[in-house]
Scaffold this motif. Structure first.
Motif, short mmCIF file in Angstrom:
data_model
loop_
_atom_site.label_atom_id
_atom_site.label_comp_id
_atom_site.label_asym_id
_atom_site.label_seq_id
_atom_site.Cartn_x
_atom_site.Cartn_y
_atom_site.Cartn_z
N ASP A 1 0.84 -1.19 0.00
CA ASP A 1 0.00 0.00 0.00
C ASP A 1 0.88 1.25 0.00
N LEU A 2 0.38 2.32 -0.59
CA LEU A 2 1.17 3.55 -0.69
C LEU A 2 1.54 4.09 0.69
N ALA A 3 0.63 4.00 1.66
CA ALA A 3 0.96 4.49 3.01
C ALA A 3 2.14 3.71 3.59
N LYS A 4 2.14 2.40 3.42
CA LYS A 4 3.26 1.58 3.90
C LYS A 4 4.54 1.95 3.14
N THR A 5 4.40 2.16 1.84
CA THR A 5 5.55 2.51 1.01
C THR A 5 6.21 3.80 1.49
N LEU A 6 5.41 4.81 1.78
CA LEU A 6 5.96 6.09 2.24
C LEU A 6 6.67 5.94 3.58
N GLY A 7 6.11 5.12 4.47
CA GLY A 7 6.77 4.88 5.75
C GLY A 7 8.12 4.22 5.57
N LEU A 8 8.21 3.30 4.61
CA LEU A 8 9.48 2.62 4.36
C LEU A 8 10.50 3.55 3.70
N ILE A 9 10.03 4.47 2.90
CA ILE A 9 10.94 5.45 2.30
C ILE A 9 11.60 6.29 3.39
N PHE A 10 10.84 6.64 4.45
CA PHE A 10 11.44 7.37 5.57
C PHE A 10 12.63 6.63 6.15
N LYS A 11 12.58 5.30 6.11
CA LYS A 11 13.65 4.48 6.69
C LYS A 11 14.73 4.16 5.67
N SER A 12 14.66 4.76 4.47
CA SER A 12 15.58 4.42 3.37
C SER A 12 15.59 2.92 3.13
N ASN A 13 14.41 2.32 3.14
CA ASN A 13 14.29 0.89 2.89
C ASN A 13 14.79 0.58 1.48
N ALA A 14 15.84 -0.23 1.39
CA ALA A 14 16.50 -0.47 0.10
C ALA A 14 15.60 -1.24 -0.86
N VAL A 15 14.70 -2.06 -0.33
CA VAL A 15 13.85 -2.86 -1.20
C VAL A 15 12.93 -1.95 -2.02
N TYR B 1 5.86 -2.97 -15.67
CA TYR B 1 4.69 -3.70 -16.17
C TYR B 1 3.43 -2.82 -16.19
N GLY B 2 3.57 -1.57 -15.89
CA GLY B 2 2.42 -0.68 -15.92
C GLY B 2 2.40 0.24 -14.72
N GLY B 3 1.32 1.00 -14.61
CA GLY B 3 1.18 1.97 -13.54
C GLY B 3 1.03 3.37 -14.10
N ASN B 4 1.36 4.34 -13.29
CA ASN B 4 1.19 5.74 -13.63
C ASN B 4 2.57 6.40 -13.73
N GLU B 5 2.93 6.86 -14.91
CA GLU B 5 4.27 7.43 -15.11
C GLU B 5 4.51 8.66 -14.23
N ALA B 6 3.48 9.48 -14.07
CA ALA B 6 3.63 10.67 -13.23
C ALA B 6 3.89 10.27 -11.78
N PHE B 7 3.24 9.20 -11.33
CA PHE B 7 3.48 8.72 -9.97
C PHE B 7 4.92 8.24 -9.82
N SER B 8 5.41 7.48 -10.79
CA SER B 8 6.78 6.95 -10.72
C SER B 8 7.78 8.08 -10.54
N SER B 9 7.60 9.16 -11.29
CA SER B 9 8.50 10.30 -11.19
C SER B 9 8.33 11.02 -9.85
N ALA B 10 7.06 11.19 -9.43
CA ALA B 10 6.79 11.93 -8.19
C ALA B 10 7.35 11.22 -6.97
N ILE B 11 7.21 9.90 -6.90
CA ILE B 11 7.66 9.20 -5.69
C ILE B 11 9.18 9.10 -5.66
N ARG B 12 9.82 9.04 -6.81
CA ARG B 12 11.29 9.09 -6.81
C ARG B 12 11.77 10.44 -6.31
N ASP B 13 11.10 11.51 -6.74
CA ASP B 13 11.46 12.85 -6.25
C ASP B 13 11.21 12.97 -4.75
N PHE B 14 10.16 12.33 -4.26
CA PHE B 14 9.86 12.35 -2.83
C PHE B 14 10.95 11.60 -2.04
N ALA B 15 11.43 10.49 -2.59
CA ALA B 15 12.38 9.64 -1.86
C ALA B 15 13.78 10.22 -1.82
#
Length: 271
Positions: free
Chosen positions: A89-103, A114-128
């Motif tokens: 889930d995105l909420a779990k993902t954001l919590g793990l980014i705070f911990k610099s979770n390598a996975v 395999y798919g998804g939202n390109e804008a999201f991919s860019s946005a979450i990398r910028d967030f991390a």
């Protein structure tokens, strides 16, 4: 170092994976924001019989997050026909980014999508990126390297060829962190990892030969251990032990607010 011997994922398998992801979307009533390959096929040292490790980040409707019994923050499916599906889930993902979770950081830079939202991919990398912590990353790859050494380098003279790469990759990632710090995410792709770690030509040649052999053979059996590779592995692990003792990076004061804003944005953006 990528080989032209074969594609890591065939067009037919991509279609099968996308169909399974569509099925998961329907069954879970979840929006998949990012779906990638996360294992050896994405790392760049797959074998013909390697599994497909499909990982994804998803978000549910706002009402699901408001429930007193919200759904699990993980979606998993039993491994079937070499296909392994798991998502966070995105909420779990954001919590793990705070911990610099390598996975999760590896998922975000997988070369196989395999798919998804390109804008999201860019946005979450910028967030991390501004939240990377070198100590946390070094600690992860140090523990991974130690674990793989204990599992696969128990024989002083021989090693199963396909497992050699499972030791080499975290050692080279430690080397990358030593050379580059945590200004960016360490490369997931093995070819880029070797290009960006200033390796001697002799090591590059050895790795190229091993990689070609691995991608040709389903049963990549025992091979002699290479003294130069072994020396590199142990030197980087020793250095990683020193860097893992450094103080952790201080968290940004507005991290939680930023994460909440990011989560809400994408809950409503895909509604």
């Amino acid at each position: 170092m990528a080989s032209a011997l074969q594609e890591p994922v065939s067009a037919r398998m991509r279609e099968t994976i996308k169909q399974r992801l569509d099925q998961i979307r329907t069954e879970e009533n979840a929006k998949i924001l990012l779906a990638v390959e996360s294992g050896s096929r994405a790392w760049g040292f797959w074998s013909p019989d390697s599994d497909y490790d499909v990982r994804f980040v998803y978000v549910r409707s706002a009402t699901d997050y408001l429930s007193i019994e919200p759904p699990r923050d993980v979606i998993e499916r039993p491994i079937s026909d070499e296909l392994d599906f798991a998502g966070w889930d995105l909420a779990k993902t954001l919590g793990l980014i705070f911990k610099s979770n390598a996975v999760i950081l590896e998922w975000l830079q997988s070369p196989i999508h395999y798919g998804g939202n390109e804008a999201f991919s860019s946005a979450i990398r910028d967030f991390a990126k501004p939240r990377l912590d070198e100590k946390a990353l070094a600690y992860h790859y140090l523990n991974l390297a130690r674990s793989q050494i204990n599992r696969f380098l128990d024989d002083p003279t021989l090693v199963r060829g396909k497992k050699y790469f499972y030791v080499i990759r975290p050692a080279l990632t430690l080397r990358w962190l030593r050379l580059h710090g945590a200004d960016d995410v360490p490369p997931m792709d093995f070819g880029r990892l070797t290009r960006e770690t200033a390796l001697p030509d002799s090591i590059l040649e050895t790795l190229a030969v091993l990689l070609e052999q691995k991608q040709k053979e389903r049963e990549f059996g025992l091979i002699p251990r290479n003294p130069n590779l072994d020396a590199l592995i142990y030197a980087e692990v020793q250095d990683g032990e020193q860097r893992a003792r450094r103080p952790a990076q201080r968290k940004l004061a507005n991290d939680i607010d930023a994460a909440n804003t990011f989560l809400r944005e994408w809950i409503y953006k895909v509604a």
